[in-house]
Write a protein that holds these residues in place. Sequence first.
Motif, PDB file in Angstrom:
ATOM      1  N   ASP A 184     -16.000  20.941 -66.298  1.00  0.00           N
ATOM      2  CA  ASP A 184     -16.769  19.812 -65.767  1.00  0.00           C
ATOM      3  C   ASP A 184     -17.642  19.271 -66.886  1.00  0.00           C
ATOM      4  OD1 ASP A 184     -17.842  17.975 -63.941  1.00  0.00           O
ATOM      5  OD2 ASP A 184     -19.501  19.314 -63.437  1.00  0.00           O
ATOM      6  N   PHE A 185     -17.903  18.000 -66.871  1.00  0.00           N
ATOM      7  CA  PHE A 185     -18.863  17.418 -67.798  1.00  0.00           C
ATOM      8  C   PHE A 185     -19.649  16.352 -67.061  1.00  0.00           C
ATOM      9  CE2 PHE A 185     -14.923  15.043 -68.361  1.00  0.00           C
ATOM     10  CZ  PHE A 185     -15.343  13.740 -68.221  1.00  0.00           C
ATOM     11  N   ALA A 207     -25.606  15.904 -62.968  1.00  0.00           N
ATOM     12  CA  ALA A 207     -24.668  15.055 -62.232  1.00  0.00           C
ATOM     13  C   ALA A 207     -23.308  15.134 -62.892  1.00  0.00           C
ATOM     14  CB  ALA A 207     -25.157  13.603 -62.215  1.00  0.00           C
ATOM     15  N   GLY A 208     -22.336  15.766 -62.206  1.00  0.00           N
ATOM     16  CA  GLY A 208     -20.993  15.879 -62.740  1.00  0.00           C
ATOM     17  C   GLY A 208     -20.256  14.556 -62.680  1.00  0.00           C
ATOM     18  N   MET A 209     -19.418  14.297 -63.671  1.00  0.00           N
ATOM     19  CA  MET A 209     -18.670  13.045 -63.750  1.00  0.00           C
ATOM     20  C   MET A 209     -17.163  13.251 -63.617  1.00  0.00           C
ATOM     21  SD  MET A 209     -20.731  11.055 -66.764  1.00  0.00           S
ATOM     22  CE  MET A 209     -22.488  10.703 -66.586  1.00  0.00           C
ATOM     23  N   THR A 224     -19.701  17.294 -58.601  1.00  0.00           N
ATOM     24  CA  THR A 224     -20.678  18.382 -58.548  1.00  0.00           C
ATOM     25  C   THR A 224     -22.064  17.816 -58.855  1.00  0.00           C
ATOM     26  OG1 THR A 224     -20.429  18.930 -60.890  1.00  0.00           O
ATOM     27  CG2 THR A 224     -18.976  20.060 -59.333  1.00  0.00           C
ATOM     28  N   LYS A 225     -23.074  18.420 -58.264  1.00  0.00           N
ATOM     29  CA  LYS A 225     -24.452  18.033 -58.565  1.00  0.00           C
ATOM     30  C   LYS A 225     -25.362  19.219 -58.298  1.00  0.00           C
ATOM     31  CE  LYS A 225     -24.649  15.583 -54.097  1.00  0.00           C
ATOM     32  NZ  LYS A 225     -23.213  15.627 -53.769  1.00  0.00           N
ATOM     33  N   ALA A 226     -26.478  19.265 -59.023  1.00  0.00           N
ATOM     34  CA  ALA A 226     -27.370  20.420 -58.895  1.00  0.00           C
ATOM     35  C   ALA A 226     -28.770  20.072 -59.357  1.00  0.00           C
ATOM     36  CB  ALA A 226     -26.838  21.600 -59.717  1.00  0.00           C
ATOM     37  N   TRP A 227     -29.744  20.702 -58.724  1.00  0.00           N
ATOM     38  CA  TRP A 227     -31.123  20.739 -59.203  1.00  0.00           C
ATOM     39  C   TRP A 227     -31.371  22.128 -59.793  1.00  0.00           C
ATOM     40  CZ3 TRP A 227     -34.319  16.667 -59.581  1.00  0.00           C
ATOM     41  CH2 TRP A 227     -34.063  15.543 -58.803  1.00  0.00           C
ATOM     42  N   VAL A 228     -31.988  22.173 -60.975  1.00  0.00           N
ATOM     43  CA  VAL A 228     -32.220  23.441 -61.663  1.00  0.00           C
ATOM     44  C   VAL A 228     -33.716  23.562 -61.976  1.00  0.00           C
ATOM     45  CG1 VAL A 228     -31.597  24.888 -63.626  1.00  0.00           C
ATOM     46  CG2 VAL A 228     -29.931  23.257 -62.701  1.00  0.00           C
ATOM     47  N   PHE A 229     -34.297  24.724 -61.665  1.00  0.00           N
ATOM     48  CA  PHE A 229     -35.706  25.007 -61.895  1.00  0.00           C
ATOM     49  C   PHE A 229     -35.809  26.240 -62.778  1.00  0.00           C
ATOM     50  CE2 PHE A 229     -34.946  23.186 -57.742  1.00  0.00           C
ATOM     51  CZ  PHE A 229     -35.846  22.129 -57.675  1.00  0.00           C
TER      52      PHE A 229
END
Length: 235
Positions: A184-185, A207-209, A224-229
């Motif tokens: 994924d990128f 944000a995956g493209m 795909t999408k994600a929030w990272v802390f």
Amino acid sequence: MKKISLLLLLALATAPFSRAADFFSTEPSEDLFTFGVRLGINTSNRTVSLDNDFGYNVQGWGTGFDFGAVADINIRDYISIQPGLYFESRSNTYTFIQPYLVSGGDEEHAIQAGTFNSYSLVIPVLANIHFNITDDVRWNVAAGPYVAFKLGSKLKNKVNLNTNFLEGRPLPGNEFIEKPAGCDFGLKLGTGIEVFRRYSLNIEYMAGMRHAWQNKLTDYGGRTKAWVFTLGYSF
């Protein structure tokens, strides 16, 4: 009196520019290279496109963890280039309901629900802009591309049935066996607070493209999408 007034006006006029220079310093950085570690959690989602074969699908957000290392190439005090290497786990829940017609024209439904888990190596390269709030506190804003290589994944069905009964027992649902895409990128955006040039608290969005699934027979599309802390420490 006129000289004192002139000096006061000159001081007031130059004070804002002094503060702005401190807030956005274009001075050379003290260290050309700095290194750090990051540890944190994420919440992510892997969608299925609306134009797929399923009549109804819901992808829920799940949790995972990130840990890795970063290197800052400090071009000036206000900007650095930050490549990184992370090990990342992700998860999300899913519910699929697929309608279909049986003999007699009746509509039945295949129902499937469960969880996805995946593990990846993630390599981001970010441009990191620094703003000095005080001598010991600075605000960072970062953006740049990332690429992720899947190490493994697991699909676990918790519900897999059919509303069509045979001899009093429900038939199995249509098995959804797609795996997440091997690569994924996308784009990674983030902000954070850094204290004493050592400790940091960071919030990032990924944000995956690329299509989210390793498609074989059916194109499930999705992203795909994600929030990272993360918490960080720099050496």
